[in-house]
Design a protein around this motif. Structure first.
Motif, PDB file in Angstrom:
ATOM      1  N   GLY A 103      26.495  29.069  37.857  1.00 45.92           N
ATOM      2  CA  GLY A 103      27.042  30.255  37.200  1.00 45.92           C
ATOM      3  C   GLY A 103      28.093  29.966  36.153  1.00 45.92           C
ATOM      4  O   GLY A 103      28.638  30.898  35.555  1.00 45.92           O
ATOM      5  N   SER A 106      27.996  31.439  32.551  1.00 46.95           N
ATOM      6  CA  SER A 106      28.237  32.865  32.321  1.00 46.95           C
ATOM      7  C   SER A 106      29.585  33.133  31.655  1.00 46.95           C
ATOM      8  O   SER A 106      29.948  34.299  31.457  1.00 46.95           O
ATOM      9  N   SER A 110      36.423  38.939  28.543  1.00 41.83           N
ATOM     10  CA  SER A 110      36.526  40.175  29.306  1.00 41.83           C
ATOM     11  C   SER A 110      37.471  41.128  28.581  1.00 41.83           C
ATOM     12  O   SER A 110      38.618  40.769  28.294  1.00 41.83           O
ATOM     13  N   LEU A 127      36.040  35.311  31.742  1.00 38.19           N
ATOM     14  CA  LEU A 127      35.599  35.411  33.119  1.00 38.19           C
ATOM     15  C   LEU A 127      34.274  34.718  33.331  1.00 38.19           C
ATOM     16  O   LEU A 127      33.507  34.466  32.395  1.00 38.19           O
ATOM     17  N   GLU A 129      30.873  35.206  35.947  1.00 40.29           N
ATOM     18  CA  GLU A 129      30.240  36.211  36.793  1.00 40.29           C
ATOM     19  C   GLU A 129      29.218  35.571  37.724  1.00 40.29           C
ATOM     20  O   GLU A 129      28.498  34.652  37.329  1.00 40.29           O
ATOM     21  N   ASP A 130      29.162  36.084  38.943  1.00 44.74           N
ATOM     22  CA  ASP A 130      28.199  35.607  39.941  1.00 44.74           C
ATOM     23  C   ASP A 130      28.208  34.081  40.033  1.00 44.74           C
ATOM     24  O   ASP A 130      27.169  33.426  39.939  1.00 44.74           O
ATOM     25  N   ARG A 159      30.020  33.266  47.159  1.00 40.90           N
ATOM     26  CA  ARG A 159      29.869  33.831  45.820  1.00 40.90           C
ATOM     27  C   ARG A 159      31.094  34.639  45.434  1.00 40.90           C
ATOM     28  O   ARG A 159      31.645  35.382  46.242  1.00 40.90           O
ATOM     29  N   GLU A 160      31.510  34.471  44.170  1.00 39.74           N
ATOM     30  CA  GLU A 160      32.534  35.341  43.600  1.00 39.74           C
ATOM     31  C   GLU A 160      31.880  36.152  42.490  1.00 39.74           C
ATOM     32  O   GLU A 160      31.305  35.586  41.558  1.00 39.74           O
ATOM     33  N   ASP A 161      31.953  37.477  42.608  1.00 36.83           N
ATOM     34  CA  ASP A 161      31.336  38.336  41.596  1.00 36.83           C
ATOM     35  C   ASP A 161      31.981  38.126  40.238  1.00 36.83           C
ATOM     36  O   ASP A 161      31.292  38.063  39.216  1.00 36.83           O
ATOM     37  N   LYS A 162      33.295  38.033  40.220  1.00 38.17           N
ATOM     38  CA  LYS A 162      34.023  37.825  38.969  1.00 38.17           C
ATOM     39  C   LYS A 162      35.208  36.899  39.225  1.00 38.17           C
ATOM     40  O   LYS A 162      35.933  37.076  40.192  1.00 38.17           O
ATOM     41  N   SER A 186      41.094  36.021  41.080  1.00 41.54           N
ATOM     42  CA  SER A 186      39.755  36.227  41.634  1.00 41.54           C
ATOM     43  C   SER A 186      39.426  37.705  41.759  1.00 41.54           C
ATOM     44  O   SER A 186      40.308  38.544  41.949  1.00 41.54           O
ATOM     45  N   ASP A 189      34.767  38.577  46.502  1.00 38.40           N
ATOM     46  CA  ASP A 189      33.982  37.420  46.931  1.00 38.40           C
ATOM     47  C   ASP A 189      33.329  37.728  48.272  1.00 38.40           C
ATOM     48  O   ASP A 189      33.746  38.641  48.986  1.00 38.40           O
TER      49      ASP A 189
END
Length: 240
Positions: A103, A106, A110, A127, A129-130, A159-162, A186, A189
């Motif tokens: 990831g 990505s 932001s 940032l 993402e995913d 996983r961290e979304d953002k 963070s 997550d």
């Protein structure tokens, strides 16, 4: 007299046309960057354009390293201390190997960046993402009180979304010079998957340990590895 007036009108018309063209270019640049893509213009002038060009340069280095596919992570250890009961404290040791992060390709801007009033500083946020880290794990718990000792191994993915980095860059005539500040924070997550914990009475405790340890891996990657690539892009713009 009529010729003089006509000449003045012509000059004013040309000046107005140039101003409209410049304003249109600025608006187009803002529209392209407000889409929050790593689009970069040849000669960036707006805050968004400058930060987008920095991100584009960093992505170039990320792709050269093939980190946009995956990045290997060094084997590591993490200890999670906790209170077992009123009589004793203990900790579990979480170790990982064969770990990789995905990831990193990505990376993008932001929201909107901004200048300081004197345009010597650029402040913005980038940032990921995913972004995920997957690893073979081993949890070792020595045991204390009624809690039995145990060793559990398996595979885990966090996983961290953002994942954000707030960046401030020193400018000279709108050209980036160096990073002044860089702070990671963070978003949401979650432990996406884990094996060999079904039926384990300490699953909740182990899960908390996984999340803490793997979040640290992702945060450290954003704080160190991504910062290095962003700094390389800034140096390229400065030398150009």
């Amino acid at each position: 007299m009529l010729r003089t007036v006509a000449l003045v009108v012509a000059v004013l018309t040309v000046a107005a046309s140039c101003a409209r063209l410049e304003q249109r270019d600025d608006l187009q640049g803002l529209r392209s960057t407000d889409a929050l893509s790593p689009h970069a213009v040849g000669k960036p002038r707006t805050p968004n354009q400058i930060l987008d060009k920095i991100v584009a340069g960093a992505l170039g280095y990320i792709k050269k390293l093939r980190w946009d596919v995956s990045k290997r992570v060094q084997n590591g250890l993490s200890d999670l201390p906790f209170q077992v009961d009123s009589d004793g404290k203990s900790s579990e040791r979480f170790s990982i190997k064969n770990a990789k992060i995905t990831g990193l390709g990505s990376l993008r801007r932001s929201k909107s960046a901004r200048f300081s009033p004197d345009k010597t500083l650029l402040t913005g946020t980038v940032l990921l993402e995913d972004v995920r880290v997957s690893a073979d794990y081993t949890v070792t718990f020595a045991g204390v009180g009624e809690a039995p000792a145990q060793v559990v191994s398996g595979r885990v993915t966090e996983r961290e979304d953002k994942l954000f980095a707030d960046v401030t860059v020193l400018l000279s005539n709108l050209v980036p010079q160096r990073i002044v500040s860089y702070k990671v924070r963070s978003g949401h997550d979650e432990l996406e998957s884990v094996t060999n914990l079904e039926g384990n009475k300490m699953k909740t405790l182990h899960t908390a340990g996984f999340r803490k340890a793997l979040r640290e891996v992702l945060d450290r990657t954003m704080a160190l590895n991504m910062k290095v690539q962003i700094n390389k892009a800034i140096k390229d713009m400065k030398s150009a």
